[in-house]
Design a protein around this motif. Structure first.
Motif, PDB file in Angstrom:
ATOM      1  N   ILE A  48       1.032  -1.182   0.007  1.00  0.00           N
ATOM      2  CA  ILE A  48      -0.056  -0.037  -0.017  1.00  0.00           C
ATOM      3  C   ILE A  48       0.819   1.256  -0.061  1.00  0.00           C
ATOM      4  N   GLN A  49       1.998   1.253   0.806  1.00  0.00           N
ATOM      5  CA  GLN A  49       2.728   2.502   0.746  1.00  0.00           C
ATOM      6  C   GLN A  49       3.415   2.594  -0.587  1.00  0.00           C
TER       7      GLN A  49
ATOM      8  N   LEU B  52       2.060   1.850  -3.620  1.00  0.00           N
ATOM      9  CA  LEU B  52       0.992   2.091  -4.503  1.00  0.00           C
ATOM     10  C   LEU B  52       0.309   3.544  -4.136  1.00  0.00           C
ATOM     11  N   THR B  53       0.607   4.123  -3.011  1.00  0.00           N
ATOM     12  CA  THR B  53       0.465   5.266  -2.823  1.00  0.00           C
ATOM     13  C   THR B  53       1.255   6.278  -2.657  1.00  0.00           C
TER      14      THR B  53
ATOM     15  N   PHE C 203       3.464   6.924  -0.266  1.00  0.00           N
ATOM     16  CA  PHE C 203       3.421   7.345   0.729  1.00  0.00           C
ATOM     17  C   PHE C 203       5.039   7.236   1.335  1.00  0.00           C
TER      18      PHE C 203
ATOM     19  N   ARG D 258      -4.192  -2.054  -6.614  1.00  0.00           N
ATOM     20  CA  ARG D 258      -3.995  -1.024  -7.614  1.00  0.00           C
ATOM     21  C   ARG D 258      -5.338  -0.327  -7.822  1.00  0.00           C
TER      22      ARG D 258
ATOM     23  N   VAL E 151      -6.582   1.706  -4.752  1.00  0.00           N
ATOM     24  CA  VAL E 151      -6.049   2.984  -4.821  1.00  0.00           C
ATOM     25  C   VAL E 151      -6.111   3.963  -5.825  1.00  0.00           C
TER      26      VAL E 151
ATOM     27  N   GLN F  12      -7.775   7.740  -4.870  1.00  0.00           N
ATOM     28  CA  GLN F  12      -7.078   8.886  -5.336  1.00  0.00           C
ATOM     29  C   GLN F  12      -8.173   9.574  -6.358  1.00  0.00           C
TER      30      GLN F  12
END
Length: 117
Positions: A54-55, A57-58, A60, A101, A104, A108
């Protein structure tokens, strides 16, 4: 995050649930004496690896902090989804990576359309 991040969790994405239930699904419900049927991808991933995905993909850039002072709980969780395939011919149409994917990207887009807060 709670725990060391080592415990495993079953992987599923929201798009895995888009197949509408059929009469055969309802006939197999636990309330009618049928055995439970697990729905999901059958994949397992650790909480740490899920957070890292997740980190990435985003985008972050902050630090992921795990706290091993809190209990890990059950070390592994992986759904046996074979009954869904055997009884209904159903399997998750979307794997974890693709589901993340898409999720996210959707989030977004929703945040962008909402504008600044």
């Amino acid at each position: 995050m709670w725990s060391s991040g080592a415990p495993g969790a079953p992987a599923a994405s929201s798009s895995s649930w888009r197949t509408p239930p059929t009469a055969s699904w309802r006939d197999c419900s636990a309330t009618k004496g049928g055995d439970p049927v697990n729905l999901g991808t059958g994949e397992e991933i650790t909480i740490r690896d899920l957070a890292l995905k997740i980190q990435a993909l985003t985008g972050f850039e902050g630090e992921l902090r795990f706290n091993p002072a809190y209990p890990d709980g059950q070390p592994r969780r992986q759904l046996d989804t074979s009954r869904a395939l055997e009884r209904f011919g159903w399997q998750a149409p979307t794997g974890l990576d693709e589901g993340l994917r898409r999720t996210v990207a959707w989030m977004q887009g929703a945040l962008a359309s909402a504008g600044p807060s």
